[in-house]
Scaffold this motif. Structure first.
Motif, mmCIF file in Angstrom:
data_model
loop_
_atom_site.group_PDB
_atom_site.id
_atom_site.type_symbol
_atom_site.label_atom_id
_atom_site.label_comp_id
_atom_site.label_asym_id
_atom_site.label_seq_id
_atom_site.Cartn_x
_atom_site.Cartn_y
_atom_site.Cartn_z
ATOM 1 N N ASN A 27 39.975 28.040 31.540
ATOM 2 C CA ASN A 27 39.815 29.482 31.736
ATOM 3 C C ASN A 27 38.920 29.696 32.950
ATOM 4 O O ASN A 27 38.210 28.790 33.402
ATOM 5 N N LYS A 28 38.943 30.909 33.488
ATOM 6 C CA LYS A 28 38.175 31.189 34.701
ATOM 7 C C LYS A 28 36.680 31.272 34.436
ATOM 8 O O LYS A 28 35.865 30.910 35.299
ATOM 9 N N LEU A 29 36.289 31.748 33.254
ATOM 10 C CA LEU A 29 34.867 31.866 32.947
ATOM 11 C C LEU A 29 34.183 30.507 32.956
ATOM 12 O O LEU A 29 33.104 30.347 33.537
ATOM 13 N N LYS A 53 40.429 39.715 30.192
ATOM 14 C CA LYS A 53 39.418 40.253 31.099
ATOM 15 C C LYS A 53 38.407 39.212 31.547
ATOM 16 O O LYS A 53 38.039 39.144 32.720
ATOM 17 N N PHE A 54 37.924 38.402 30.624
ATOM 18 C CA PHE A 54 36.854 37.466 30.946
ATOM 19 C C PHE A 54 37.363 36.056 31.261
ATOM 20 O O PHE A 54 36.810 35.380 32.132
ATOM 21 N N TYR A 55 38.408 35.609 30.556
ATOM 22 C CA TYR A 55 38.908 34.255 30.767
ATOM 23 C C TYR A 55 40.003 34.180 31.820
ATOM 24 O O TYR A 55 40.363 33.094 32.257
ATOM 25 N N GLY A 56 40.544 35.336 32.199
ATOM 26 C CA GLY A 56 41.501 35.362 33.300
ATOM 27 C C GLY A 56 42.922 35.000 32.935
ATOM 28 O O GLY A 56 43.738 34.722 33.823
ATOM 29 N N LEU A 57 43.275 34.993 31.644
ATOM 30 C CA LEU A 57 44.633 34.645 31.231
ATOM 31 C C LEU A 57 45.548 35.864 31.332
ATOM 32 O O LEU A 57 45.104 37.003 31.174
ATOM 33 N N ASP A 58 46.818 35.623 31.573
ATOM 34 C CA ASP A 58 47.815 36.685 31.633
ATOM 35 C C ASP A 58 49.112 36.232 30.972
ATOM 36 O O ASP A 58 49.498 36.729 29.926
ATOM 37 N N ARG A 59 49.776 35.226 31.579
ATOM 38 C CA ARG A 59 51.044 34.721 31.071
ATOM 39 C C ARG A 59 50.942 33.211 30.840
ATOM 40 O O ARG A 59 50.015 32.550 31.342
ATOM 41 N N LEU A 60 51.907 32.677 30.114
ATOM 42 C CA LEU A 60 52.001 31.231 29.935
ATOM 43 C C LEU A 60 53.433 30.849 29.627
ATOM 44 O O LEU A 60 54.228 31.660 29.174
#
Length: 326
Positions: A248-250, A46-53
């Motif tokens: 990360n996006k944050l 939710k906050f760092y924007g991670l999903d897959r890798l």
């Protein structure tokens, strides 16, 4: 060629290539492996924007490094030769103690005449730093037709190296750059780093030191970016796009605020797709943009990365497409 003329020769990136394993997993699939609870994974999503890798523990390291390296070498002209190979990595021990990965990569690529060595002390900035070092070696040697190959990439082989607490989940990827002087590729206009050595023992930082580092993170990135721009003789308005690491996006939202720029100026589309990939993700992002036709001939770009320990690095390049501006 005079010493002054040699020193003035520009580093150019003749070919940049990247590679990521086909196996892609959701971050939740790594929860038990990394000791992360549902709430922790929720924060990363939710906050760092991670999903897959991309994560393939069965893939040998040489097989990870080979595709991008061979693709970059395809740009070597018939009368060119590779004099140096630098293997830039983040984790100090990427192979058993009696194994020299730089030498193995050189042999695997058939570059028997190249001098091969490893670099790691700038962590995720090591790949950018290796480009500057290779350029300086080429300048010192002064041989016509001389090229160098930067190879980077490693695997998240252990939870200790895969999880950066409260920051990132590391993924597998590799990248390579074919480097020369005064070539036809992208021109390196400047490269700036700053290291905060007081945070060198990352795993042993106190909670107070971790908080202090977090407070300094965005200002220090902004500082090296502005220095790199000044050395390149450019302003931020003249930069087409920031090509960052995927921490990360944050962290990047905080940096965008510190810089006072529009968030669209920073390419973050790959964060949920690839996550952070040690020292390779700036080049993974570059090739994503290039292959999508989003890099403009003659435009200026900022490559930015941060390495644990703590090194901040920014490189300004001018993109040149084949047959484009010179």
């Amino acid at each position: 060629m005079t010493a002054a003329r040699t020193a003035e020769r520009r580093i150019t990136l003749e070919r940049i290539e990247s590679y990521a394993p086909e196996r892609s997993v959701r971050i939740e699939e790594l929860g038990e492996h990394l000791g992360l609870r549902r709430g922790d994974l929720g924060v990363f999503r939710k906050f760092y924007g991670l999903d897959r890798l991309r994560y393939d523990p069965q893939l040998p390291l040489l097989d990870l490094l080979r595709p991008a390296a061979r693709a970059a070498l395809a740009a070597l002209p018939e009368d060119g030769h590779v004099d140096y190979l630098a293997y830039a990595h983040v984790t100090q021990a990427v192979a058993p103690a009696d194994t020299d990965m730089a030498q193995l990569v050189r042999e695997d690529l058939g570059l028997t005449g190249a001098e091969a060595f490893g670099l790691s002390h700038q962590a995720c900035v090591s790949s950018l730093g290796a480009i500057e070092i290779l350029g300086n070696l080429l300048r010192a040697e002064g041989r016509e037709g001389a090229h160098a190959l930067m190879v980077t990439g490693e695997q998240a082989y252990s939870p200790i190296v895969q999880l950066v607490p409260n920051t990132a989940i590391m993924a597998d990827a590799a990248a390579s750059c074919l480097v020369t002087l005064d070539g036809d590729g992208d021109v390196v206009r400047s490269f700036t780093t700053r290291t905060l050595g007081e945070y060198a023992r990352w795993l042993e930082l106190t909670p107070e030191q971790s908080t202090e580092y977090g407070e300094q993170y965005a200002p220090r990135i902004a500082e090296v970016i502005h220095q790199a721009l000044a050395e390149a003789g450019l302003t931020f308005d003249e930069i087409d796009l920031v090509i960052p690491h995927n921490v990360n996006k944050l962290a990047w939202r905080q940096t965008v605020k510190e810089l006072g720029i529009d968030q669209d100026k920073v390419f973050l589309d790959n964060v949920p797709v690839y996550s952070h990939t040690f020292a390779a993700d700036v080049f993974l992002n570059y090739t994503t943009l290039r292959d999508a036709g989003r890099l403009t001939d003659g435009a200026h770009y900022l490559l930015v990365s941060v390495g644990l320990g703590a090194t901040f690095g920014a490189m300004v390049i001018t993109h040149r497409t084949p047959g484009g501006s010179r």
